[in-house]
Design an enzyme around this catalytic site. Structure first.
Site, PDB file in Angstrom:
ATOM      1  N   LEU A   1       0.870  -1.179   0.000  1.00 20.03           N
ATOM      2  CA  LEU A   1       0.000   0.000   0.000  1.00 20.03           C
ATOM      3  C   LEU A   1       0.908   1.230   0.000  1.00 20.03           C
ATOM      4  O   LEU A   1       1.991   1.206   0.584  1.00 20.03           O
ATOM      5  CB  LEU A   1      -0.888   0.035   1.251  1.00 20.03           C
ATOM      6  CG  LEU A   1      -1.931  -1.075   1.431  1.00 20.03           C
ATOM      7  CD1 LEU A   1      -2.666  -0.879   2.759  1.00 20.03           C
ATOM      8  CD2 LEU A   1      -2.915  -1.110   0.275  1.00 20.03           C
ATOM      9  N   ASP A   2       0.451   2.314  -0.636  1.00 21.48           N
ATOM     10  CA  ASP A   2       1.204   3.569  -0.589  1.00 21.48           C
ATOM     11  C   ASP A   2       1.346   4.035   0.857  1.00 21.48           C
ATOM     12  O   ASP A   2       0.509   3.707   1.710  1.00 21.48           O
ATOM     13  CB  ASP A   2       0.470   4.673  -1.373  1.00 21.48           C
ATOM     14  CG  ASP A   2       0.330   4.361  -2.850  1.00 21.48           C
ATOM     15  OD1 ASP A   2       1.071   3.499  -3.345  1.00 21.48           O
ATOM     16  OD2 ASP A   2      -0.532   4.982  -3.504  1.00 21.48           O
ATOM     17  N   ALA A   3       2.359   4.843   1.118  1.00 19.51           N
ATOM     18  CA  ALA A   3       2.617   5.330   2.479  1.00 19.51           C
ATOM     19  C   ALA A   3       1.383   5.985   3.092  1.00 19.51           C
ATOM     20  O   ALA A   3       1.069   5.770   4.264  1.00 19.51           O
ATOM     21  CB  ALA A   3       3.781   6.317   2.471  1.00 19.51           C
TER      22      ALA A   3
END
Length: 308
Positions: free
Chosen positions: A139-141
């Site tokens: 998942l993106d940050a």
């Protein structure tokens, strides 16, 4: 060890600035390409050139690329807010907070899920690259929600195949600007790095096949809450596809969101949350499904919209 490349300028880059052409050909940022040119690491038809020079198709490029930076070694580091949703001998499912990446990467100095789990004493499989042990998807940050990691080698290989073969049910909720028309649909558009080389991704002809299904859950005056089902899992896929529809995720400044709306709703990142994750257990075969509620910042934004 440096990497020397020698090749003609492709027809498709005719007339581009040299720094832009180098960036596109070798997957660099424009800034990094300009630095190489200034350092004398680039010649065009045997002669030094300026970054602003326009290239001609067929001109011969000689480029010396620097060695890639080595991947950081994961170190146990506690991650506040990282919750374990489920754990057994083969897998662990976590609810990832905002501001946390999946695993350590070059240039990232913040927390990671992998290091947080190591700090909690969780033993993950060492299959794959050392800095990505147990990681089967990311998942993106600043995207929150559910992630599964592999603790055993058997689970790692089965889950990697499941994600590759698209048998994992990945559901997200996202708040987007405006109202998609139609209210339910599919975006089937290839994604690759943005030609600017600035870290963004974009719908690009010849990119990697990418398919996103969306359905409107709730409509507000200025925004819509969508449920997203991903078939593929490209970097920034939902954010890129929603932006391509001209309905970017609220708060997603990187992909063209309106900062005024985000500020009004108190959103300081893209409104995007991985709400459900379903798959066949990698060693037991039984179907499992996990759900995650909205974190406080995203729930507060919805409350504000409902009060307008």
């Amino acid at each position: 060890m440096s990497d020397h490349r020698s090749m003609p300028v492709p027809d498709g880059l005719e007339g581009d600035r040299l720094d832009a052409a180098i960036a596109r050909m070798f997957g660099l940022s424009r800034t990094r390409a300009a630095e190489l040119i200034s350092a004398g690491e680039v010649t065009v038809d045997g002669a030094a050139a300026a970054k602003s020079d326009r290239v001609q198709a067929g001109s011969w490029l000689e480029v010396t690329l620097p060695p890639p930076p080595s991947a950081p070694v994961p170190r146990p580091e506690p991650v506040p807010g990282l919750k374990t949703v489920y754990e057994d001998a083969d897998i662990i499912v976590v609810d990832k907070p905002v501001g946390v990446v999946a695993h350590p990467t070059v240039g990232w100095t913040g927390p990671s899920v992998l290091e947080g789990l190591l700090a909690s004493g969780v033993r993950l499989t060492t299959s794959g690259a050392a800095e990505r042990q147990g990681i089967v998807h990311r998942l993106d940050a600043n995207t929150t929600g559910l992630m599964v990691l592999a603790k055993s080698e058997a689970a790692y290989s089965v889950l990697k195949r499941a994600f590759k073969e698209r048998t994992v049910d990945k559901r997200y909720h996202t708040l987007v600007q405006g109202h998609p028309d139609p209210l339910r649909g599919t975006v089937d558009a290839p994604i690759d790095r943005h030609p600017s080389g600035d870290g963004r991704f974009a719908v690009v002809a010849g990119g990697r096949p990418s398919v996103t299904h969306y359905d409107t859950v709730e409509a507000f005056r200025a925004a819509s809450l969508l449920e997203i089902k991903l078939e593929t899992g490209r970097t920034h896929q939902i954010r890129v596809h929603m932006s391509a529809l001209r309905h970017p995720c609220v708060g997603d400044r990187l992909y063209g969101a309106d900062p005024t709306l985000a500020e009004r709703l108190g959103v300081r990142r893209q409104w995007l949350h991985a709400v459900r994750l379903g798959f066949d257990h990698p060693t037991e075969g039984r179907p499992v499904e996990f759900e995650s509620g909205y974190p406080e910042d995203l729930a507060e934004a919805l409350d504000r919209l409902r009060e307008e």
